[in-house]
Design a protein around this motif. Structure first.
Motif, PDB file in Angstrom:
ATOM      1  N   PRO A  75     -69.315  38.946  59.285  1.00 56.29           N
ATOM      2  CA  PRO A  75     -68.083  38.939  59.027  1.00 56.29           C
ATOM      3  C   PRO A  75     -67.206  38.153  59.994  1.00 56.29           C
ATOM      4  N   VAL A  76     -66.285  37.149  59.869  1.00 61.98           N
ATOM      5  CA  VAL A  76     -65.487  36.634  60.588  1.00 61.98           C
ATOM      6  C   VAL A  76     -63.985  36.527  60.109  1.00 61.98           C
ATOM      7  N   ALA A  77     -63.137  36.955  60.963  1.00 59.04           N
ATOM      8  CA  ALA A  77     -61.620  36.980  60.853  1.00 59.04           C
ATOM      9  C   ALA A  77     -60.936  35.654  61.607  1.00 59.04           C
ATOM     10  N   VAL A  78     -60.536  34.871  60.878  1.00 57.14           N
ATOM     11  CA  VAL A  78     -59.843  33.711  61.566  1.00 57.14           C
ATOM     12  C   VAL A  78     -58.462  34.080  61.524  1.00 57.14           C
ATOM     13  N   VAL A  79     -57.710  34.096  62.695  1.00 56.10           N
ATOM     14  CA  VAL A  79     -56.537  34.590  63.129  1.00 56.10           C
ATOM     15  C   VAL A  79     -55.540  33.401  63.379  1.00 56.10           C
ATOM     16  N   ASN A  80     -54.204  33.729  63.079  1.00 54.98           N
ATOM     17  CA  ASN A  80     -53.047  32.940  63.763  1.00 54.98           C
ATOM     18  C   ASN A  80     -53.026  33.050  65.253  1.00 54.98           C
ATOM     19  N   PRO A  81     -52.952  31.964  65.874  1.00 59.60           N
ATOM     20  CA  PRO A  81     -53.022  32.018  67.234  1.00 59.60           C
ATOM     21  C   PRO A  81     -51.721  32.788  68.030  1.00 59.60           C
ATOM     22  N   ARG A  82     -50.744  32.991  67.267  1.00 58.73           N
ATOM     23  CA  ARG A  82     -49.737  33.468  67.572  1.00 58.73           C
ATOM     24  C   ARG A  82     -49.982  35.134  67.757  1.00 58.73           C
ATOM     25  N   GLN A  83     -50.556  35.611  66.517  1.00 59.40           N
ATOM     26  CA  GLN A  83     -51.145  36.942  66.553  1.00 59.40           C
ATOM     27  C   GLN A  83     -51.925  37.343  67.967  1.00 59.40           C
TER      28      GLN A  83
END
Length: 321
Positions: A75-83
């Motif tokens: 499982p991979v979560a690609v997150v917003n850099p600001r988060q």
């Protein structure tokens, strides 16, 4: 017998490298961001029983690593850099290096509220590149048009006009290629056709939403509004009530929605009536348009979730209002 601790991984992605941190083992290592590097990353993580890998969205540099891991069942979560940056500040991590960022992302994964990304569809990266390139071409066309307006030298005018003709041809080519990619995929084509049943949503808007917002129709109205960044955020403290504002989310999707909402305020009876009520209440135009964007997004989300065209006017659309 004690239960083993869950394993979380942070991957700081750059054009050249993948900086990895594994917790709770506390192990860090770096790999090249290329096909052999991604293959080695998979070999390193596969035996660990990883609960979640977190990496930031870096335009396109995270694509290969994320796709390979997801395809392998990790499982991979690609997150917003600001988060990720806000989370780092909350930990008191003001310094920023690749190794520190990887550690922060691993701790972010352990928080437990991140949603794993879906496996990208075939040709998804190509479609995303074409949509991105079309947006760049439009920006360059606007810039060249502005330059042309201030010119008096005929030779300079001819040069600018030549560039404009070339960009217009590129835009036409991209429109055709984007349409062909979506037409070749049954799911994409079906979504595009449903979205275009809504007055104010044309082919360009529908194509952009299909490419850049695959979560549309899969989340709740609150979740999809927050994901895109059109959900008003409170700014209250004690008895003080501050102005609500939107922040974060996907700027490219908001740009697409802005033009769609602007058109819907003219041609969609539901959105027009909604916008008129806000205007009559004295709301500024920017607030009205933003609210119309959110309303339109919620309607589109409901339409895809229930596979219901706008023209049927079923309860699915009415519930979205």
């Amino acid at each position: 017998m004690s239960t083993p601790s869950p394993v979380f991984v942070g991957v700081d992605v750059s054009k050249a490298s993948l900086d990895v941190h594994v917790t709770p083992a506390g192990r860090s290592f770096s790999l090249p961001n290329d096909a052999p590097g991604c293959e080695k990353l998979l070999k390193e993580l596969a035996p660990l029983g990883v609960s979640l890998v977190v990496m930031e969205a870096t335009g396109r540099y995270q694509r290969r690593a994320a796709a390979d891991l997801i395809s392998a069942g990790i499982p991979v979560a690609v997150v917003n850099p600001r988060q990720a940056r806000d989370f780092a500040r909350s930990l008191g991590k003001l310094a920023k290096t690749d190794a520190i960022d990887a550690q922060v992302l691993a701790r972010f994964a352990a928080v437990g509220h991140l949603r794993a990304s879906e496996k990208p569809r075939e040709n998804a990266a190509i479609l995303d590149d074409r949509i991105t390139r079309r947006r760049q071409v439009i920006a360059m066309l606007n810039a060249e048009g502005n330059r042309l307006a201030g010119m008096i030298d005929k030779a300079t005018i001819r040069m600018i006009q030549k560039v404009i003709r070339l960009l217009e041809q590129q835009r036409e080519d991209l429109d055709r290629q984007i349409a062909e990619l979506i037409e070749a995929d049954d799911d994409w084509r079906g979504k595009r056709e449903l979205l275009q049943t809504v007055p104010g949503v044309g082919a360009t808007t529908a194509n952009g939403l299909v490419a850049e917002l695959p979560e549309l129709g899969k989340l709740s109205r609150e979740q999809i509004a927050a994901l895109v960044g059109v959900a008003p955020m409170n700014c209250d403290s004690g008895t003080m009530r501050g102005k609500r504002a939107i922040r974060g989310g996907r700027a490219s999707v908001r740009s697409t929605l802005y033009m769609a909402a602007f058109n819907a305020m003219r041609y969609n009876n539901v959105i027009r009536a909604f916008a008129d009520r806000l205007s009559a209440a004295g709301k500024p135009f920017k607030v009205v348009v933003t609210a119309a964007m959110r309303k339109l997004l919620i309607i589109l989300n409901a339409i895809l979730k229930t596979n219901t065209p706008w023209r049927n006017k079923t309860c699915a659309v009415q519930n979205a209002l």
